[in-house]
Design a protein around this motif. Structure first.
Motif, PDB file in Angstrom:
ATOM      1  N   LYS A 193       1.019  -1.126  -0.159  1.00  0.00           N
ATOM      2  CA  LYS A 193      -0.002   0.103  -0.031  1.00  0.00           C
ATOM      3  C   LYS A 193       0.739   1.226  -0.182  1.00  0.00           C
ATOM      4  O   LYS A 193       0.699   2.280  -0.750  1.00  0.00           O
ATOM      5  CB  LYS A 193      -0.944  -0.003   1.128  1.00  0.00           C
ATOM      6  N   THR A 194       1.805   1.128   0.794  1.00  0.00           N
ATOM      7  CA  THR A 194       2.833   2.388   0.892  1.00  0.00           C
ATOM      8  C   THR A 194       3.327   2.616  -0.531  1.00  0.00           C
ATOM      9  O   THR A 194       3.454   3.857  -1.015  1.00  0.00           O
ATOM     10  CB  THR A 194       3.783   2.194   1.966  1.00  0.00           C
ATOM     11  N   LEU A 195       3.694   1.712  -1.260  1.00  0.00           N
ATOM     12  CA  LEU A 195       4.314   1.689  -2.578  1.00  0.00           C
ATOM     13  C   LEU A 195       3.398   2.103  -3.611  1.00  0.00           C
ATOM     14  O   LEU A 195       3.637   3.310  -4.382  1.00  0.00           O
ATOM     15  CB  LEU A 195       4.955   0.417  -3.037  1.00  0.00           C
ATOM     16  N   LEU A 196       1.983   1.792  -3.391  1.00  0.00           N
ATOM     17  CA  LEU A 196       0.865   2.116  -4.267  1.00  0.00           C
ATOM     18  C   LEU A 196       0.818   3.470  -4.255  1.00  0.00           C
ATOM     19  O   LEU A 196       0.423   4.258  -5.022  1.00  0.00           O
ATOM     20  CB  LEU A 196      -0.147   1.315  -3.932  1.00  0.00           C
ATOM     21  N   ILE A 197       0.871   4.053  -2.963  1.00  0.00           N
ATOM     22  CA  ILE A 197       0.574   5.625  -2.562  1.00  0.00           C
ATOM     23  C   ILE A 197       1.730   6.464  -3.493  1.00  0.00           C
ATOM     24  O   ILE A 197       1.277   7.380  -3.861  1.00  0.00           O
ATOM     25  CB  ILE A 197       0.599   5.819  -1.219  1.00  0.00           C
ATOM     26  N   GLU A 198       2.851   5.784  -3.469  1.00  0.00           N
ATOM     27  CA  GLU A 198       4.055   6.324  -4.146  1.00  0.00           C
ATOM     28  C   GLU A 198       4.144   6.144  -5.700  1.00  0.00           C
ATOM     29  O   GLU A 198       4.984   6.730  -6.275  1.00  0.00           O
ATOM     30  CB  GLU A 198       5.593   5.919  -3.496  1.00  0.00           C
ATOM     31  N   GLY A 199       3.113   5.538  -6.055  1.00  0.00           N
ATOM     32  CA  GLY A 199       2.919   5.419  -7.759  1.00  0.00           C
ATOM     33  C   GLY A 199       3.665   3.993  -8.122  1.00  0.00           C
ATOM     34  O   GLY A 199       4.217   3.929  -9.343  1.00  0.00           O
ATOM     35  N   VAL A 200       3.983   3.191  -7.229  1.00  0.00           N
ATOM     36  CA  VAL A 200       4.951   1.891  -7.426  1.00  0.00           C
ATOM     37  C   VAL A 200       4.022   0.853  -7.523  1.00  0.00           C
ATOM     38  O   VAL A 200       3.543   0.679  -6.398  1.00  0.00           O
ATOM     39  CB  VAL A 200       6.151   1.704  -6.719  1.00  0.00           C
ATOM     40  N   HIS A 201       3.653   0.139  -8.563  1.00  0.00           N
ATOM     41  CA  HIS A 201       2.929  -0.981  -8.658  1.00  0.00           C
ATOM     42  C   HIS A 201       3.633  -2.386  -8.725  1.00  0.00           C
ATOM     43  O   HIS A 201       3.938  -2.625  -9.722  1.00  0.00           O
ATOM     44  CB  HIS A 201       1.873  -0.709  -9.986  1.00  0.00           C
ATOM     45  N   THR A 202       4.243  -2.784  -7.716  1.00  0.00           N
ATOM     46  CA  THR A 202       4.816  -3.957  -7.712  1.00  0.00           C
ATOM     47  C   THR A 202       4.451  -4.901  -6.388  1.00  0.00           C
ATOM     48  O   THR A 202       3.788  -4.419  -5.550  1.00  0.00           O
ATOM     49  CB  THR A 202       6.424  -3.377  -7.597  1.00  0.00           C
ATOM     50  N   SER A 203       4.920  -6.112  -6.417  1.00  0.00           N
ATOM     51  CA  SER A 203       4.544  -6.829  -5.297  1.00  0.00           C
ATOM     52  C   SER A 203       5.785  -7.046  -4.355  1.00  0.00           C
ATOM     53  O   SER A 203       6.870  -6.802  -4.477  1.00  0.00           O
ATOM     54  CB  SER A 203       4.338  -8.168  -5.916  1.00  0.00           C
ATOM     55  N   TRP A 204       5.255  -7.458  -2.993  1.00  0.00           N
ATOM     56  CA  TRP A 204       6.292  -7.651  -2.323  1.00  0.00           C
ATOM     57  C   TRP A 204       7.364  -8.628  -2.564  1.00  0.00           C
ATOM     58  O   TRP A 204       8.508  -8.551  -2.198  1.00  0.00           O
ATOM     59  CB  TRP A 204       5.503  -8.213  -0.848  1.00  0.00           C
ATOM     60  N   ALA A 205       6.736  -9.830  -3.472  1.00  0.00           N
ATOM     61  CA  ALA A 205       7.967 -10.843  -3.834  1.00  0.00           C
ATOM     62  C   ALA A 205       9.027 -10.114  -4.917  1.00  0.00           C
ATOM     63  O   ALA A 205      10.023 -10.378  -4.504  1.00  0.00           O
ATOM     64  CB  ALA A 205       7.288 -11.824  -4.673  1.00  0.00           C
TER      65      ALA A 205
END
Length: 624
Positions: free
Chosen positions: A553-565
């Motif tokens: 969710k933190t990455l998504l807020i920053e515009g980064v669409h990636t997974s924990w893996a």
């Protein structure tokens, strides 16, 4: 030589240290060189400081003291003896020709470059991120309020990070913990850690689950400004290795693992999970493995009420297995709204509407942020109101192909089993040929292939001992017309067809959470047999999922669409290790510190709002 005072302020406290220094004449003028540190001399009279300077200078230059030390001078004499017998980093003796000079703060030492080595390299990047989010969610404070000791909190943190990064059994977990920088980051000693301590900690954790889950939901709501007007509820199952005789909830039942993970031969428990529209877990319940979906809703609503508090006007979203009228009545009885997928049989009532292309509108769907080139199915929706409910008719182009393939596969297996039953009855001998046994076989086939058995006529004549079956072409043709269609219904009147579909499709967040719990977080298979430990094991996986969804969710807020893996794989190369520096004085300096982050690490840490320094450097001196 003379003594120089040095002060340093740390955490609003001032520390005093006295240094023995000597002056050297250089082409650039006089310069001072630190010989050694004397600590805090303030308790001694200042007159003794000069005496100490004289004796130290004499010892370091090889002169002998002509006067024996008095009893009052015994402490100073002991310090002189110590300095004479023990090499020091700041000693002014001539360095070995193969040694190199190294500046470390105010120290200047000589080391052997060829003998420098690195020890105890430990993976640190993913552990560092996981622990920083552990702190950001204030899990330690929550566990403290739940009554867990410091050691128990450390073990819980280590076990949760294991679930997040590299899931392992309690038997293998201690070795994994020691292979990472968890000990450095937590400041804990796990060198003698064994699996028994982890088992006992599961027992302690079991009784605190409700309190911890409620506090985490509140913390995440405030931290991420989460919406709590929509609750998404779904079920999965997780199976056991072994007979699980000590667990009354371990039962054989419908396996919800899909074709890849289905284990109908194993006992299982059913796990219910409620999440919000962002996918954050709000409550979970562990139930008997033979529970039917429709019987679990009331228990989950009660769990949600205990964790987050249910309020009038909130909406509960469930799949068709829980969409019967008794469950809808329970939802309405709590002052809540519902949005559910109607049973397949209810589509028959809307057959003409499904066949009429008029008034269907296409749902506008943007490209997937993670895979912009992925082709999405076309979704068409139509809204109708009847009986005080809003019905949304949905048709999916992708689902149409899927439904057809599933029906054909089921039909092939049903026809094969029907042919076997026909042959067995015709033979008239052996097991399964008695009239009651044949009727039971027919009932099992109807239950097993319920999707396609309804358009096959099965006729058994017990007197003639014959069994025949035939296809009802009209019913199958009618079923084919409904391929790719499904029906949603809600008691809300403020939703358009598009809005209702978008809320329902959020149910995939719960399904995604289950996929994560099962595979990346290692929820199954379960090797524990005691009921409490099974539930605590599942709870550890849910704790790890709290960290995972917070990171994403933190990455998504920053515009980064990636997974924990992907994040975990990227951070593998950021480590903590020990640099070993052999010096010319017979001493070895060890510096424990993190490696320099690579540009990719720094960018990721910046997006997550995390400092790149894993631990503060620690120095220690030992003899070779």
């Amino acid at each position: 030589m003379y003594i120089r005072k040095a002060t340093r302020t740390y955490k609003n406290k001032t520390y005093t240290n006295y240094l023995l220094v000597e002056s050297h004449l250089t082409p650039k003028g006089p310069r001072q060189k630190v010989v050694c540190s004397l600590g805090d001399l303030s308790p001694r009279p200042k007159l003794q400081w000069l005496e100490l300077t004289r004796k130290l200078e004499a010892s370091l230059t090889g002169q002998q003291d002509l006067f024996a030390a008095s009893s009052a001078d015994a402490e100073l004499q002991a310090l002189v003896t110590k300095l004479q017998s023990e090499p020091r980093p700041g000693r002014t003796s001539e360095p070995h020709p193969s040694a190199a000079s190294l500046e470390t703060g105010e120290e200047k030492i000589a080391v052997y470059p060829d003998r420098v080595r690195v020890e105890q390299a430990r993976e640190a990047g993913s552990v560092h991120v996981g622990y920083q989010f552990w702190r950001r969610l204030e899990v330690d404070r929550i566990l403290t309020r739940a009554g867990l000791s410091e050691r128990s909190r450390q073990l819980t943190c280590a076990a949760t990070l294991n679930r997040l990064i590299h899931p392992a059994s309690e038997l293998a977990m201690p070795d994994w913990i020691r292979s990472t920088a968890i000990q450095d980051i937590l400041g804990a000693d796990f060198e003698e850690l064994a699996e028994d301590a982890l088992y006992r900690n599961l027992d302690r954790l079991h009784g605190c689950r409700v309190e911890i889950e409620a506090a985490l939901a509140e913390r995440e709501k405030n931290l991420f400004s989460l919406d709590q007007t929509v609750f998404l509820y779904d079920l999965t199952s997780t199976y056991f290795e072994g007979r699980a005789l000590a667990n009354p909830k371990a039962k054989r039942g419908y396996s919800r693992g899909g074709a890849l993970w289905a284990r109908p031969d194993c006992k299982q428990v059913v796990v219910g999970l409620a999440v919000n529209r962002d996918g954050f877990p709000l409550a979970h319940e562990v139930m008997a493995g033979n529970r039917h979906d429709s019987t679990t809703l009331d228990q989950m609503l009660a769990a949600l009420d205990r964790r987050v508090g249910l309020k009038s006007g909130q909406t509960v979203v469930v799949d068709r297995g829980m969409s019967g009228e008794p469950n809808l009545k329970k939802i309405r009885g709590r002052g809540l709204h519902y949005l559910v997928a109607a049973p397949y049989s209810e589509r028959q009532e809307w057959m003409e509407e499904f066949q009429d292309a008029a008034e269907f509108e296409e749902v506008r769907r943007g490209p997937s942020p993670r895979n912009p080139f992925q082709k999405k199915s076309t979704i068409q929706v139509k809204l109708r109101k009847a009986g005080g409910e809003t019905h949304v008719l949905c048709v999916s182009s992708e689902r149409k192909e899927k439904d057809r393939a599933i029906r054909q596969a089921h039909e092939q297996r049903l026809v094969a089993d029907l042919a076997k039953l026909e042959k067995r009855v015709a033979k008239g001998q052996g097991k399964g040929t008695k009239p009651e046994e044949v009727q039971q076989s027919i009932g099992r086939l109807r239950e097993r292939y319920s999707r396609v058995a309804r358009y096959y006529r099965m006729e058994y004549d017990a007197g003639a001992k014959t069994f025949h079956y035939r296809l009802d072409e009209a019913k199958r043709a009618q079923a084919e017309k409904l391929d790719g269609s499904y029906l949603l219904k809600t008691d809300r009147e403020d939703l358009s067809a598009d809005e209702a579909w978008r809320i329902y499709i959020l149910l995939t967040r719960a399904e995604a959470a289950f996929r994560t719990l099962k595979s990346p977080l290692g929820e199954r298979p379960v090797f524990h047999h005691k009921e409490g430990r099974v539930e605590a094991h599942i709870f550890l996986c849910v704790l790890a999922y709290h960290l995972l969804i917070s990171i994403e969710k933190t990455l998504l807020i920053e515009g980064v669409h990636t997974s924990w893996a992907t994040v975990r794989e990227m951070l593998k190369t950021h480590q903590v290790n020990t640099i070993v520096l052999p010096t010319d004085g017979g001493l070895v300096l060890r510096i424990r510190k993190g490696t320099t982050p690579e540009p990719a690490h720094l960018e990721l840490y910046a997006k997550l709002g995390i400092q790149p320094e894993v631990i503060r450097p620690r120095k220690s001196w030992t003899r070779e």
